[in-house]
Design a protein around this motif. Sequence first.
Motif, PDB file in Angstrom:
ATOM      1  N   MET A   1     -97.366  -9.216 -17.672  1.00  0.00           N
ATOM      2  CA  MET A   1     -95.948  -8.906 -17.780  1.00  0.00           C
ATOM      3  C   MET A   1     -95.693  -8.473 -19.215  1.00  0.00           C
ATOM      4  O   MET A   1     -96.018  -9.206 -20.156  1.00  0.00           O
ATOM      5  CB  MET A   1     -95.107 -10.130 -17.400  1.00  0.00           C
ATOM      6  N   ARG A   2     -95.126  -7.288 -19.398  1.00  0.00           N
ATOM      7  CA  ARG A   2     -94.972  -6.725 -20.748  1.00  0.00           C
ATOM      8  C   ARG A   2     -93.579  -6.144 -20.935  1.00  0.00           C
ATOM      9  O   ARG A   2     -93.078  -5.413 -20.088  1.00  0.00           O
ATOM     10  CB  ARG A   2     -96.014  -5.612 -20.956  1.00  0.00           C
ATOM     11  N   LEU A   3     -92.956  -6.502 -22.064  1.00  0.00           N
ATOM     12  CA  LEU A   3     -91.663  -5.924 -22.404  1.00  0.00           C
ATOM     13  C   LEU A   3     -91.888  -4.494 -22.869  1.00  0.00           C
ATOM     14  O   LEU A   3     -92.511  -4.249 -23.895  1.00  0.00           O
ATOM     15  CB  LEU A   3     -90.984  -6.737 -23.506  1.00  0.00           C
ATOM     16  N   VAL A   4     -91.376  -3.534 -22.101  1.00  0.00           N
ATOM     17  CA  VAL A   4     -91.579  -2.128 -22.411  1.00  0.00           C
ATOM     18  C   VAL A   4     -90.557  -1.651 -23.436  1.00  0.00           C
ATOM     19  O   VAL A   4     -90.895  -0.972 -24.411  1.00  0.00           O
ATOM     20  CB  VAL A   4     -91.482  -1.267 -21.134  1.00  0.00           C
ATOM     21  N   SER A   5     -89.293  -1.991 -23.232  1.00  0.00           N
ATOM     22  CA  SER A   5     -88.245  -1.548 -24.146  1.00  0.00           C
ATOM     23  C   SER A   5     -86.992  -2.377 -23.952  1.00  0.00           C
ATOM     24  O   SER A   5     -86.819  -3.066 -22.938  1.00  0.00           O
ATOM     25  CB  SER A   5     -87.925  -0.066 -23.933  1.00  0.00           C
ATOM     26  N   THR A   6     -86.131  -2.304 -24.946  1.00  0.00           N
ATOM     27  CA  THR A   6     -84.819  -2.940 -24.885  1.00  0.00           C
ATOM     28  C   THR A   6     -83.775  -1.844 -25.023  1.00  0.00           C
ATOM     29  O   THR A   6     -83.827  -1.056 -25.964  1.00  0.00           O
ATOM     30  CB  THR A   6     -84.642  -3.961 -26.020  1.00  0.00           C
ATOM     31  N   GLU A   7     -82.866  -1.778 -24.087  1.00  0.00           N
ATOM     32  CA  GLU A   7     -81.860  -0.735 -24.105  1.00  0.00           C
ATOM     33  C   GLU A   7     -80.461  -1.331 -24.143  1.00  0.00           C
ATOM     34  O   GLU A   7     -80.195  -2.352 -23.511  1.00  0.00           O
ATOM     35  CB  GLU A   7     -81.988   0.151 -22.852  1.00  0.00           C
ATOM     36  N   LYS A   8     -79.590  -0.686 -24.902  1.00  0.00           N
ATOM     37  CA  LYS A   8     -78.199  -1.128 -24.971  1.00  0.00           C
ATOM     38  C   LYS A   8     -77.311  -0.103 -24.277  1.00  0.00           C
ATOM     39  O   LYS A   8     -77.470   1.096 -24.452  1.00  0.00           O
ATOM     40  CB  LYS A   8     -77.760  -1.310 -26.432  1.00  0.00           C
TER      41      LYS A   8
ATOM     42  N   THR B   1     -98.259  -1.753  -9.920  1.00  0.00           N
ATOM     43  CA  THR B   1     -97.480  -1.817 -11.160  1.00  0.00           C
ATOM     44  C   THR B   1     -96.030  -1.508 -10.851  1.00  0.00           C
ATOM     45  O   THR B   1     -95.720  -0.704  -9.950  1.00  0.00           O
ATOM     46  CB  THR B   1     -98.014  -0.829 -12.219  1.00  0.00           C
ATOM     47  N   GLY B   2     -95.134  -2.167 -11.560  1.00  0.00           N
ATOM     48  CA  GLY B   2     -93.715  -1.922 -11.353  1.00  0.00           C
ATOM     49  C   GLY B   2     -92.931  -2.237 -12.612  1.00  0.00           C
ATOM     50  O   GLY B   2     -93.333  -3.092 -13.408  1.00  0.00           O
ATOM     51  N   THR B   3     -91.828  -1.531 -12.807  1.00  0.00           N
ATOM     52  CA  THR B   3     -90.963  -1.767 -13.958  1.00  0.00           C
ATOM     53  C   THR B   3     -89.615  -2.258 -13.463  1.00  0.00           C
ATOM     54  O   THR B   3     -89.030  -1.677 -12.550  1.00  0.00           O
ATOM     55  CB  THR B   3     -90.762  -0.483 -14.784  1.00  0.00           C
TER      56      THR B   3
ATOM     57  N   VAL C   1     -89.118  -4.428 -18.201  1.00  0.00           N
ATOM     58  CA  VAL C   1     -90.357  -5.203 -18.179  1.00  0.00           C
ATOM     59  C   VAL C   1     -91.324  -4.611 -17.155  1.00  0.00           C
ATOM     60  O   VAL C   1     -90.939  -4.346 -16.011  1.00  0.00           O
ATOM     61  CB  VAL C   1     -90.082  -6.680 -17.841  1.00  0.00           C
ATOM     62  N   GLU C   2     -92.551  -4.407 -17.585  1.00  0.00           N
ATOM     63  CA  GLU C   2     -93.591  -3.862 -16.711  1.00  0.00           C
ATOM     64  C   GLU C   2     -94.483  -4.996 -16.215  1.00  0.00           C
ATOM     65  O   GLU C   2     -95.007  -5.779 -17.008  1.00  0.00           O
ATOM     66  CB  GLU C   2     -94.433  -2.848 -17.482  1.00  0.00           C
ATOM     67  N   THR C   3     -94.645  -5.082 -14.902  1.00  0.00           N
ATOM     68  CA  THR C   3     -95.528  -6.078 -14.288  1.00  0.00           C
ATOM     69  C   THR C   3     -96.699  -5.352 -13.633  1.00  0.00           C
ATOM     70  O   THR C   3     -96.493  -4.411 -12.868  1.00  0.00           O
ATOM     71  CB  THR C   3     -94.771  -6.907 -13.239  1.00  0.00           C
ATOM     72  N   ASN C   4     -97.917  -5.790 -13.953  1.00  0.00           N
ATOM     73  CA  ASN C   4     -99.125  -5.172 -13.413  1.00  0.00           C
ATOM     74  C   ASN C   4     -99.978  -6.201 -12.685  1.00  0.00           C
ATOM     75  O   ASN C   4    -100.058  -7.359 -13.099  1.00  0.00           O
ATOM     76  CB  ASN C   4     -99.975  -4.555 -14.545  1.00  0.00           C
TER      77      ASN C   4
ATOM     78  N   LEU D   1     -97.181 -10.559 -22.272  1.00  0.00           N
ATOM     79  CA  LEU D   1     -97.439  -9.901 -23.550  1.00  0.00           C
ATOM     80  C   LEU D   1     -96.165  -9.800 -24.386  1.00  0.00           C
ATOM     81  O   LEU D   1     -95.446  -8.803 -24.353  1.00  0.00           O
ATOM     82  CB  LEU D   1     -98.026  -8.511 -23.298  1.00  0.00           C
ATOM     83  N   VAL D   2     -95.862 -10.892 -25.106  1.00  0.00           N
ATOM     84  CA  VAL D   2     -94.747 -10.906 -26.050  1.00  0.00           C
ATOM     85  C   VAL D   2     -95.252 -11.503 -27.361  1.00  0.00           C
ATOM     86  O   VAL D   2     -96.216 -12.269 -27.385  1.00  0.00           O
ATOM     87  CB  VAL D   2     -93.565 -11.740 -25.518  1.00  0.00           C
ATOM     88  N   LYS D   3     -94.597 -11.134 -28.463  1.00  0.00           N
ATOM     89  CA  LYS D   3     -95.044 -11.589 -29.773  1.00  0.00           C
ATOM     90  C   LYS D   3     -94.756 -13.071 -30.004  1.00  0.00           C
ATOM     91  O   LYS D   3     -95.531 -13.766 -30.645  1.00  0.00           O
ATOM     92  CB  LYS D   3     -94.384 -10.748 -30.866  1.00  0.00           C
ATOM     93  N   ASP D   4     -93.627 -13.539 -29.490  1.00  0.00           N
ATOM     94  CA  ASP D   4     -93.242 -14.928 -29.708  1.00  0.00           C
ATOM     95  C   ASP D   4     -94.064 -15.858 -28.819  1.00  0.00           C
ATOM     96  O   ASP D   4     -94.017 -15.773 -27.590  1.00  0.00           O
ATOM     97  CB  ASP D   4     -91.751 -15.091 -29.409  1.00  0.00           C
TER      98      ASP D   4
END
Length: 212
Positions: A101-108, A177-179, A162-165, A47-50
């Motif tokens: 597989m879903r990108l939950v967030s991007t952290e710096k 499920t796992g992140t 990234v969350e995998t279900n 699940l990504v936009k690109d």
Amino acid sequence: MKKYLISLLVILSFSNCDSNTAIVNSWRDPKLTVAQEHFKKVLVVVLVKDEASRRIAENRIAASNPVFKTSYQYLNEAKQLTKEQKLKILQDENFDGVVTMRLVSTEKETTYVPGTYTGMYYGGFDGLDTGVYGYGFGNWYGMYAPNFYDPGYYQETTYYMVETNVFSLKENKLIWTGTTKSDYVTDIGQTVDAIMQAVVKEMRKDGSLPPK
């Protein structure tokens, strides 16, 4: 030992992958394991936009085992359908599992890398250790060597959560499920490999998959 017909992710092996990816948290259905489900045909949904990134990631997983099928092969023309209609398509195609597989967030994260001293300006007086504080004055000139000090700096690292279900279509429920936290940013395929390596390791740890 009785062999499983086909167990999800069992044969995935990324032992040569230099992974900077780790499981942050995970959960599994205490009543079911991935191995118990005997998945025969599993839809992979990234699940990504690109669209290009999505296909690269799905292809990477699908190439690891014939049990995996990319979602764009089956659902690209069904984006406007209801959940029930999509499930009907999967049932008609004999799917019994889904991995998302879903990108939950991007952290710096910014960290300071301290400087290093690479030169020497101390030692025995005229090359001899006198055993007195301040010895080695004769080597003071070393402190002006061009390689004496490498200054510190701030380093910014981007982490991807990234969350995998794993879903069972037979049971119509989420069973695992796992992140994961990963700092790969340039190679999508390598990132997917690292995530799946971490997922498989955690599944073996919590009993969702049999040990090696």
